[in-house]
Design a protein around this motif. Structure first.
Motif, PDB file in Angstrom:
ATOM      1  N   PHE A  54       0.669  21.236  -6.855  1.00 23.89           N
ATOM      2  CA  PHE A  54       0.744  20.025  -6.053  1.00 23.89           C
ATOM      3  C   PHE A  54      -0.201  20.044  -4.854  1.00 23.89           C
ATOM      4  O   PHE A  54      -0.513  18.992  -4.308  1.00 23.89           O
ATOM      5  N   ASP A  55      -0.662  21.213  -4.481  1.00 22.25           N
ATOM      6  CA  ASP A  55      -1.639  21.287  -3.389  1.00 22.25           C
ATOM      7  C   ASP A  55      -2.979  20.726  -3.853  1.00 22.25           C
ATOM      8  O   ASP A  55      -3.612  19.935  -3.138  1.00 22.25           O
ATOM      9  N   GLU A 101      -1.445  12.840  -8.445  1.00 22.61           N
ATOM     10  CA  GLU A 101      -2.213  12.293  -7.327  1.00 22.61           C
ATOM     11  C   GLU A 101      -1.602  10.975  -6.848  1.00 22.61           C
ATOM     12  O   GLU A 101      -1.555  10.702  -5.643  1.00 22.61           O
ATOM     13  N   ASP A 103       1.594  10.090  -7.126  1.00 23.44           N
ATOM     14  CA  ASP A 103       2.860  10.424  -6.455  1.00 23.44           C
ATOM     15  C   ASP A 103       2.612  10.948  -5.046  1.00 23.44           C
ATOM     16  O   ASP A 103       3.380  10.663  -4.120  1.00 23.44           O
ATOM     17  N   LYS A 104       1.538  11.702  -4.872  1.00 24.26           N
ATOM     18  CA  LYS A 104       1.222  12.258  -3.557  1.00 24.26           C
ATOM     19  C   LYS A 104       0.815  11.164  -2.564  1.00 24.26           C
ATOM     20  O   LYS A 104       0.937  11.345  -1.354  1.00 24.26           O
ATOM     21  N   GLN A 105       0.353  10.034  -3.094  1.00 22.56           N
ATOM     22  CA  GLN A 105      -0.054   8.935  -2.222  1.00 22.56           C
ATOM     23  C   GLN A 105       1.137   8.115  -1.737  1.00 22.56           C
ATOM     24  O   GLN A 105       1.010   7.342  -0.780  1.00 22.56           O
ATOM     25  N   LYS A 106       2.287   8.277  -2.385  1.00 21.29           N
ATOM     26  CA  LYS A 106       3.500   7.568  -1.970  1.00 21.29           C
ATOM     27  C   LYS A 106       4.123   8.356  -0.819  1.00 21.29           C
ATOM     28  O   LYS A 106       4.677   9.434  -1.024  1.00 21.29           O
ATOM     29  N   GLN A 107       4.043   7.818   0.377  1.00 16.85           N
ATOM     30  CA  GLN A 107       4.437   8.568   1.569  1.00 16.85           C
ATOM     31  C   GLN A 107       5.867   9.084   1.501  1.00 16.85           C
ATOM     32  O   GLN A 107       6.129  10.255   1.759  1.00 16.85           O
ATOM     33  N   ASN A 110       6.249  11.643  -1.304  1.00 20.67           N
ATOM     34  CA  ASN A 110       5.547  12.873  -0.921  1.00 20.67           C
ATOM     35  C   ASN A 110       6.368  13.667   0.076  1.00 20.67           C
ATOM     36  O   ASN A 110       6.511  14.892  -0.045  1.00 20.67           O
ATOM     37  N   GLN A 111       6.962  12.961   1.046  1.00 18.35           N
ATOM     38  CA  GLN A 111       7.718  13.627   2.105  1.00 18.35           C
ATOM     39  C   GLN A 111       9.046  14.178   1.614  1.00 18.35           C
ATOM     40  O   GLN A 111       9.433  15.287   1.975  1.00 18.35           O
ATOM     41  N   ILE A 114       7.845  15.957  -3.016  1.00 16.35           N
ATOM     42  CA  ILE A 114       6.739  16.890  -3.237  1.00 16.35           C
ATOM     43  C   ILE A 114       6.691  17.980  -2.175  1.00 16.35           C
ATOM     44  O   ILE A 114       6.389  19.140  -2.467  1.00 16.35           O
ATOM     45  N   TRP A 115       7.002  17.632  -0.921  1.00 16.42           N
ATOM     46  CA  TRP A 115       6.993  18.641   0.143  1.00 16.42           C
ATOM     47  C   TRP A 115       8.072  19.702  -0.064  1.00 16.42           C
ATOM     48  O   TRP A 115       8.070  20.732   0.602  1.00 16.42           O
TER      49      TRP A 115
END
Length: 204
Positions: A54-55, A101, A103-107, A110-111, A114-115
């Motif tokens: 995910f990084d 990518e 999914d990572k753009q969805k704040q 992501n918070q 993914i975090w």
């Protein structure tokens, strides 16, 4: 030199622990779905690979597909993302990268999902909460005696409770309860408590 006090587990809220762990189930299912898609590419995942995936998903997949080998053009070493565009990739690779990518753009996603990748581990291709996260949850729902003073204080309170229960077993005009005033039994003088002789009236 005195021996360091070894903390003692006093109580554990297992229901709270189970509930907190259950809250991670949705996140676990998401990560497991991603792992399954990576495995479908013929890629083997290691214990702590979620963070790497995910990084930088392109770099991670490239490193796996090329077995860590590098490529140079005109004496210049290509980075993993450039190399990703050049190598032959299994069917489904681009779709997986695009999904991660996106999914990572969805704040919020992501918070809140993914975090949390660092809280999970991969064992035999299955995603689960890692040991450190479980221990943190258990600690937050557990009560410990951490000093000798606490242990001594708790022992004294335990003795006090036992004495109150014994007093209530005697023939009394009114049992000691939540509404009982402390001053009915004792008075405070010179920084110490002493018996209030009028307490005798509580006993028949």
């Amino acid at each position: 030199m005195s021996t360091p006090f070894v903390k003692v587990l006093l109580a554990k809220n297992q229901i709270g622990i189970d509930s907190a762990i259950q809250e991670y189930e949705t996140h676990k299912n998401y990560f497991q779905d991603c792992v399954n898609k990576v495995l479908a590419l013929g890629v083997t995942m290691q214990e702590n690979d979620l963070l790497l995936l995910f990084d930088n998903p392109k770099a991670y997949i490239t490193d796996k597909l090329t077995a860590g080998e590098t490529m140079q053009v005109g004496g210049l070493k290509l980075n993993k993302e450039k190399l990703f565009d050049l190598i032959e990739k299994p069917v489904g690779t681009n779709e997986l990268i695009e999904r991660i990518e996106l999914d990572k753009q969805k704040q919020d996603f992501n918070q809140f999902t993914i975090w949390k990748a660092n809280r999970f581990t991969i064992t035999a291709n299955l995603v689960s909460l890692n040991t450190e996260s479980i221990e943190q949850i258990e600690k937050s729902f557990s009560l410990y005696i951490t000093t000798q003073n606490q242990q001594t204080g708790l022992n004294k309170i335990t003795e006090l409770v036992q004495l109150i229960n014994e007093i209530n077993q005697l023939e009394v005009t009114q049992k000691i309860g939540m509404n009982t005033e402390l001053q009915d039994f004792m008075s405070y003088k010179n920084n110490e408590y002493e018996v209030n002789n009028l307490a005798v009236k509580y006993f028949k």
